[in-house]
Write a protein that holds these residues in place. Structure first.
Motif, short mmCIF file in Angstrom:
data_model
loop_
_atom_site.label_atom_id
_atom_site.label_comp_id
_atom_site.label_asym_id
_atom_site.label_seq_id
_atom_site.Cartn_x
_atom_site.Cartn_y
_atom_site.Cartn_z
N SER B 3 78.25 8.57 -3.61
CA SER B 3 79.04 9.81 -3.36
C SER B 3 78.97 10.44 -2.34
CB SER B 3 79.20 10.42 -4.85
OG SER B 3 78.06 11.27 -4.68
N PHE B 4 79.79 11.27 -1.92
CA PHE B 4 79.58 12.32 -1.06
C PHE B 4 78.31 13.15 -1.33
CE2 PHE B 4 80.75 16.38 1.28
CZ PHE B 4 80.64 15.81 2.38
N ARG B 5 77.97 13.32 -2.62
CA ARG B 5 76.93 14.38 -2.99
C ARG B 5 75.73 13.72 -2.96
NH1 ARG B 5 79.39 17.95 -7.64
NH2 ARG B 5 81.23 18.79 -6.60
N SER B 6 75.43 12.72 -2.47
CA SER B 6 74.10 12.32 -2.57
C SER B 6 73.12 13.03 -1.49
CB SER B 6 74.23 10.75 -1.96
OG SER B 6 74.13 10.66 -0.52
N ILE B 7 71.83 13.08 -2.01
CA ILE B 7 70.97 13.85 -1.16
C ILE B 7 70.80 13.45 0.33
CG2 ILE B 7 68.49 14.07 -0.84
CD1 ILE B 7 68.02 14.09 -3.71
N ARG B 8 71.27 12.29 0.54
CA ARG B 8 71.27 11.51 2.07
C ARG B 8 72.38 12.40 2.62
NH1 ARG B 8 70.48 6.24 4.38
NH2 ARG B 8 72.15 5.66 5.31
N ASN B 9 73.42 12.46 2.23
CA ASN B 9 74.57 13.19 2.87
C ASN B 9 74.20 14.53 3.01
OD1 ASN B 9 76.07 10.78 3.35
ND2 ASN B 9 77.13 11.05 1.42
N LYS B 10 73.70 15.06 1.96
CA LYS B 10 73.50 16.68 2.11
C LYS B 10 72.56 16.72 3.22
CE LYS B 10 74.22 17.92 -2.74
NZ LYS B 10 73.55 17.96 -4.16
N LEU B 11 71.22 15.98 3.26
CA LEU B 11 70.56 16.09 4.27
C LEU B 11 71.23 16.21 5.64
CD1 LEU B 11 67.15 14.44 3.44
CD2 LEU B 11 67.44 16.58 3.83
N LEU B 174 69.24 10.11 10.23
CA LEU B 174 69.39 8.97 9.63
C LEU B 174 67.92 8.03 9.78
CD1 LEU B 174 72.84 7.62 10.54
CD2 LEU B 174 72.15 8.60 8.44
N TRP B 175 67.41 8.30 10.83
CA TRP B 175 66.04 7.61 11.02
C TRP B 175 65.06 8.23 10.06
CZ3 TRP B 175 62.13 8.93 15.14
CH2 TRP B 175 61.06 7.91 15.09
N THR B 181 64.57 10.20 1.30
CA THR B 181 65.71 9.82 0.17
C THR B 181 65.13 8.65 -0.84
OG1 THR B 181 66.63 8.93 1.83
CG2 THR B 181 67.81 10.90 1.47
N ASN B 182 64.28 7.90 0.08
CA ASN B 182 64.02 6.60 -0.53
C ASN B 182 63.02 7.10 -1.82
OD1 ASN B 182 65.50 5.27 1.26
ND2 ASN B 182 63.76 4.38 2.22
N PRO B 183 61.89 7.97 -1.81
CA PRO B 183 61.41 7.99 -3.29
C PRO B 183 62.40 8.70 -4.09
CG PRO B 183 60.15 8.91 -0.98
CD PRO B 183 61.48 8.66 -0.47
N ILE B 184 63.11 9.76 -3.70
CA ILE B 184 64.14 10.26 -4.54
C ILE B 184 64.86 9.28 -5.33
CG2 ILE B 184 65.85 11.94 -4.93
CD1 ILE B 184 64.59 13.78 -2.78
N LYS B 185 65.61 8.35 -4.66
CA LYS B 185 66.36 7.34 -5.03
C LYS B 185 65.46 6.67 -6.16
CE LYS B 185 69.63 6.12 -1.46
NZ LYS B 185 69.45 4.82 -0.50
N SER B 186 64.44 6.25 -5.85
CA SER B 186 63.71 5.39 -6.68
C SER B 186 63.39 6.04 -8.00
CB SER B 186 62.33 4.66 -6.09
OG SER B 186 61.19 5.96 -6.28
N ILE B 187 63.13 7.42 -7.86
CA ILE B 187 63.11 8.30 -9.22
C ILE B 187 64.34 8.21 -10.10
CG2 ILE B 187 62.46 10.32 -10.01
CD1 ILE B 187 60.76 11.11 -7.68
#
Lengths: 183, 519
Positions: B3-11, B174-175, B181-187
């Motif tokens: 979603s647009f609200r993912s941490i990735r997009n927020k960052l 993005l790089w 984001t990856n560690p947070i996603k895994s959590i």
């Protein structure tokens, strides 16, 4: 020769005295008036040799030969007028002898031929010589008034000026009707 | 990227917004500086030009040569930024002029004092031409002043720069952001698994030593704690379930015992009722059957007295009289017993009735039995009751009969019938000022054949109060009495079951003692 701004105050004061002369500019002004005004403007564009003036405030003398109207006009305009600290003076002189201390010499139309020797002498002693022959410029004359299209213009002989050790500003040459390079 | 609200997009948004803001602010500052710089440069440029022009045109003005001035002005074509220029002489007349080829030349009608003016299309400057303190005229130059074009061009550059910078920022973001984001996603994945599948043994993978790493540690510790507590909870749940099972068993046992007990009670009650029934039947038949032999004894004794009037000695005659009196008393006894047994049998039919009226009727009848007594009778008005009228009449006959009987020897016999209210309970009473009795015998008062006075003093069979108690009990009420010998004796009774609280108060108290002193 270019004035700096701080001198503007006294300059404006001078302007007040110059006003009557200004009002007699070409349209409606007599030929004598115009020529007198031109005569008074020439010194600004001329550099004399260092020896020409005894002191920094020595008078700048214009000798007038046989041109009563112009002389009268000059005498009217001169008081209080000075060029580079040199107060201007007008002398009416005869064509036969050249007095010392002359810086400019104007010879009227009628006596140009009689004054040939005087002109030669003046030109040889660092005097700016001016004539009004309307036709060919006489020998020894650096500036010669001519009338073109009913307007007073002047021709300049650089060779004579060079001979007379009088340096003419290029700005003057710019407004000259004709400039004779060689004699 | 769900979603647009993912941490990735927020960052990404954070980086882009920051970049945009920084560049925008910098651009605005540069733009302001550039505008000022452009203006200053243009002003200086125009000043220089006009001063040069003024200086150059001095001879032309002094020697009134307009063609020379025109030639001077014509040189301005080498400066394309000059739109128009003019020289005015000392009288303010247009002396010489120049206009750029692409423009319709326009010159102010009159020269103005030294000034610089800007408008939408250009910048105009006036300068006095002064030589040796003499004003020779005025120079005028009008030049380009392309402020808006310059701003637009600048904005184009800024827009291009912004676009480029944000593109670069996006790529860099993005790089770099995978490290966050990856560690947070895994959590988040582990957390989802824990929540949806209850897999408390899952652990998040730690691959950085920063705040996210701390978060992973804390999360894992939390999971461990939850895992432990869940186990403990399951254990205690099992224990509880086992205990509840035990409780259930014992409860069932108790219930079973209870029902058995109830069964036993019912059986006993039925047995007792049967026995009671038999006893009453027996009592009735005995009483009934006893009457005929008794009548024979009485009748034949009477016949013997009549047959042998002179032969009977005084003693014999007295014996016969005693036999006849005894049989008469026995008859009365049997009659009373039959009454008692009758009172116990048959159906109880309650109905609304006027207690006062009934009491007066009974009193009238009783007065007929004791014509030689005239007690002062007081029956309260308008007392209502809900009772079986026949049984209540019998009870009142007995109570009023007693009252007449026991107050008969007083000087001023008084009998009072009334009702008291104790809360919702209605307590009826019959009071007299007869001889009364000692309260220590109160518990014997209601037993059959119990008498507190000698027969020769007060005649009676001793069954009356037993009958009254039986009637009251059949109504569900209670009866008790209070007596001060020679002063007053009161019998209280109710005709309904007591309220639970009243029943609790009276539990274990014999009938006779209740409410002593309330009258």
């Amino acid at each position: 020769l270019v004035r700096s701004w701080p001198n503007l105050g006294p300059a404006l004061l001078g302007l007040l005295f110059a006003l009557p002369g200004l009002l007699q500019a070409q349209p409606g002004a007599t030929e004598a008036e115009i020529k007198a005004a031109f005569l008074l403007k020439f010194p600004s564009y001329v550099e004399w040799a260092d020896t020409a003036f005894a002191a920094a405030d020595s008078p700048l003398v214009i000798g007038v030969v046989d041109a009563d109207l112009i002389a009268a006009n000059l005498e009217q305009l001169v008081p209080g007028l000075s060029i580079d600290g040199h107060p201007m003076q007008v002398w009416r002189i005869q064509a036969d002898a050249m007095p010392d201390g002359l810086h400019m010499l104007f010879v009227g139309r009628a006596r140009t031929a009689d004054a040939a020797a005087l002109l030669q002498q003046a030109a040889a002693s660092a005097v700016l010589t001016i004539t009004e022959t309307d036709t060919t410029q006489p020998a020894g004359s650096i500036i010669n008034f001519v009338v073109v299209d009913n307007r007073v213009r002047f021709a300049v002989s650089l060779a004579t000026a060079e001979l007379a050790m009088v340096r003419l500003s290029s700005r003057l040459l710019q407004v000259a009707h004709t400039v004779l390079e060689g004699a | 990227m769900r979603s647009f609200r993912s941490i990735r997009n927020k960052l990404l948004m954070l980086v882009l917004v920051t970049t945009f803001c920084a560049l925008a602010v910098a651009s605005v500052i540069i733009l302001i500086y550039d505008i000022r710089d452009y203006r200053d440069t243009r002003i200086n440029d125009m000043r220089t030009q006009i001063q040069l022009l003024a200086y150059a045109t001095v001879p032309a003005l002094q020697f009134e040569d307009a063609s020379v001035a025109d030639a001077n002005l014509a040189l301005l074509r080498l400066r394309p930024s000059v739109q128009a220029a003019a020289i005015y002489n000392a009288r303010g007349q247009l002396f010489a002029s120049y206009g750029r080829a692409d423009l319709e030349p326009q010159f102010p009608a009159l020269p103005e004092a030294d000034s610089i003016r800007t408008d939408d299309t250009g910048m105009a400057i006036f300068s006095r031409i002064i030589e040796d303190g003499e004003i020779l005229g005025t120079a005028y130059i009008r030049g380009d002043y392309l402020l808006i074009e310059r701003i637009l061009a600048f904005m184009q550059i800024v827009a291009g720069g912004l676009l480029g910078a944000m593109l670069v920022a996006t790529l860099i973001c993005l790089w770099l952001q995978s490290g966050i984001t990856n560690p947070i996603k895994s959590i988040a994945t582990v957390a989802r698994d824990v929540v949806t599948r209850k897999e408390f043994d899952r652990r998040a993978e730690k691959n950085s030593a920063d705040e996210v790493g701390m978060l992973v540690d804390a999360f894992n510790e939390m999971l461990e704690e939850i895992d432990m507590r869940t186990r403990a909870l399951e254990m205690s749940n099992l224990n509880l379930a086992a205990e509840i099972g035990k409780h259930e068993e014992s409860r069932e046992l108790v219930l079973q015992l209870n029902s058995e007990l109830e069964q036993k009670v019912r059986e006993r009650t039925r047995e007792l009722e049967t026995i009671n029934q038999e006893l009453e039947t027996f009592c009735y038949s005995v009483s009934h059957d006893l009457r005929s032999p008794l009548r024979s004894i009485s009748g034949f004794s009477q016949a013997l007295i009549e047959e042998l009037p002179g032969e009977l000695s005084g003693d014999a005659r007295r014996y016969f009289d005693k036999i006849i009196a005894a049989t008469s008393r026995m008859g009365q006894l049997i009659e009373d017993l039959l009454n008692l047994s009758r009172v116990s049998r048959g159906e109880l039919v309650r109905q609304e009735l006027c207690f006062s009226t009934l009491a007066r009727e009974v009193a009238h009848d009783v007065q007929g039995v004791y014509p030689h007594l005239a007690p002062e009778l007081s029956v309260w008005d308008a007392i209502d009751a809900e009772a079986d009228p026949k049984l209540l009449r019998i009870a009142l006959e007995n109570l009023l009969g007693n009252a007449w009987k026991f107050s008969g020897k007083q000087d001023n016999p008084r009998i009072e019938v009334g009702m008291l209210k104790d809360g919702t309970r209605e307590i009826y009473f019959v009071r007299d000022n007869g001889v009364g009795f000692d309260m220590k015998y109160a518990d014997k008062l209601f037993g059959p054949f119990q008498r507190l006075h000698a027969v020769h003093e007060f005649p009676g069979t001793g069954i009356g109060l037993a009958t009254v108690q039986r009637i009251i009990h059949r109504h569900g009420g209670r009866i008790w009495c209070d007596s001060t010998p020679g002063v007053s004796t009161t019998f209280y009774f109710t005709l309904k079951h007591d309220q639970p609280d009243a029943a609790a108060n009276s539990a274990g108290t014999p009938d006779g003692q209740q409410a002593a002193g309330t009258a």
